[in-house]
Scaffold this active site. Structure first.
Site, PDB file in Angstrom:
ATOM      1  CB  CYS A 279     -19.176  65.654  15.546  1.00 44.22           C
ATOM      2  SG  CYS A 279     -18.086  67.089  15.747  1.00 44.22           S
TER       3      CYS A 279
ATOM      4  CG  HIS B 183     -19.524  59.935  12.534  1.00 41.20           C
ATOM      5  ND1 HIS B 183     -19.091  60.804  11.561  1.00 41.20           N
ATOM      6  CD2 HIS B 183     -19.993  58.849  11.841  1.00 41.20           C
ATOM      7  CE1 HIS B 183     -19.260  60.279  10.357  1.00 41.20           C
ATOM      8  NE2 HIS B 183     -19.806  59.095  10.501  1.00 41.20           N
TER       9      HIS B 183
ATOM     10  CG  HIS C 231     -16.232  64.830  12.393  1.00 34.40           C
ATOM     11  ND1 HIS C 231     -17.510  65.309  12.581  1.00 34.40           N
ATOM     12  CD2 HIS C 231     -16.366  63.495  12.152  1.00 34.40           C
ATOM     13  CE1 HIS C 231     -18.371  64.318  12.440  1.00 34.40           C
ATOM     14  NE2 HIS C 231     -17.698  63.215  12.193  1.00 34.40           N
TER      15      HIS C 231
END
Length: 220
Positions: A125, A189, A177
């Site tokens: 990420c 993402h 994240h």
């Protein structure tokens, strides 16, 4: 010895063979429909978002430069579709630098997730976010999401603009994240192992309940 059908005089086993043909036809139809099934298993928000952003399947082997051009037209459509309020106001102008970031990020849709990945061979990420800002604008961001969450200007969820970073906590309240907000309640993402870079919904579904904070990168 072949038995004849008493009514037609034809061999009786021809009638039996005809009856066996129908199930095979049905089976063929079912098998032909199987490749479409994996799409139905995706998160509804992710599936609709990806469909809205690109007419090309993420697995289509299109050169990266051509994919960027394709996503450019879709990006303009996405920005133009910002939700209206009861008292309409002009949509904020998206700067050229933000558009450069979004085009770069969307051109990477379909890139596989790879833990620790920071290149087009695979991203995690924060690797994706760092790569996009570095290659699009030359901006260096911290390597990991929890450090990214402490840089730039903090933004309230209701004040998100395209290009802002959105942070999530999948376990507890610690950032683990990050993605790039693209507008219209969606963000791009690299979600996890087994998934590719994709667009998901910030307003509905799994990620809406994991949102923790947002930051605006200095210089865009």
């Amino acid at each position: 010895m072949t038995n004849n059908d008493p009514a037609s005089g034809q061999p009786a086993d021809r009638s039996a063979a005809a009856h066996r043909t129908l199930p095979r036809s049905l089976l063929l139809a079912v098998l032909l429909s199987v490749p479409a099934l994996p799409a139905l298993a995706d998160d509804a928000g992710t599936l609709s978002a990806a469909a809205a952003l690109t007419p090309v399947a993420v697995s289509d082997p299109i050169p990266m430069a051509d994919r960027s051009m394709l996503f450019g037209a879709d990006l303009e459509q996405l920005i133009a579709s910002q939700p209206t309020t009861a008292k309409p106001e002009p949509a904020p102008k998206v700067s050229d630098r933000v558009q450069t970031v979004l085009r770069r990020a969307l051109a990477l849709l379909g890139t596989p997730y790879r833990w620790g990945g920071t290149s087009e061979n695979g991203f995690d990420c924060s690797g994706l976010v760092g790569y996009v800002f570095k290659t699009a604008l030359g901006i260096e961001l911290p390597r990991v999401s929890r450090e990214m969450a402490n840089s730039g200007e903090q933004i309230e969820r209701a004040a998100l603009n395209a290009g802002d970073l959105v942070f999530f906590s999948r376990r507890g309240k610690r950032v683990d994240h990050v993605g790039i907000y693209v507008g219209n309640g969606q963000f791009v993402h690299a979600p996890r192992t087994g998934k590719d870079v994709m667009v998901s919904s910030l307003d509905t579904g799994y990620w809406s309940h994991k949102f923790l904070k947002a930051r605006r990168v200095a210089g865009i």
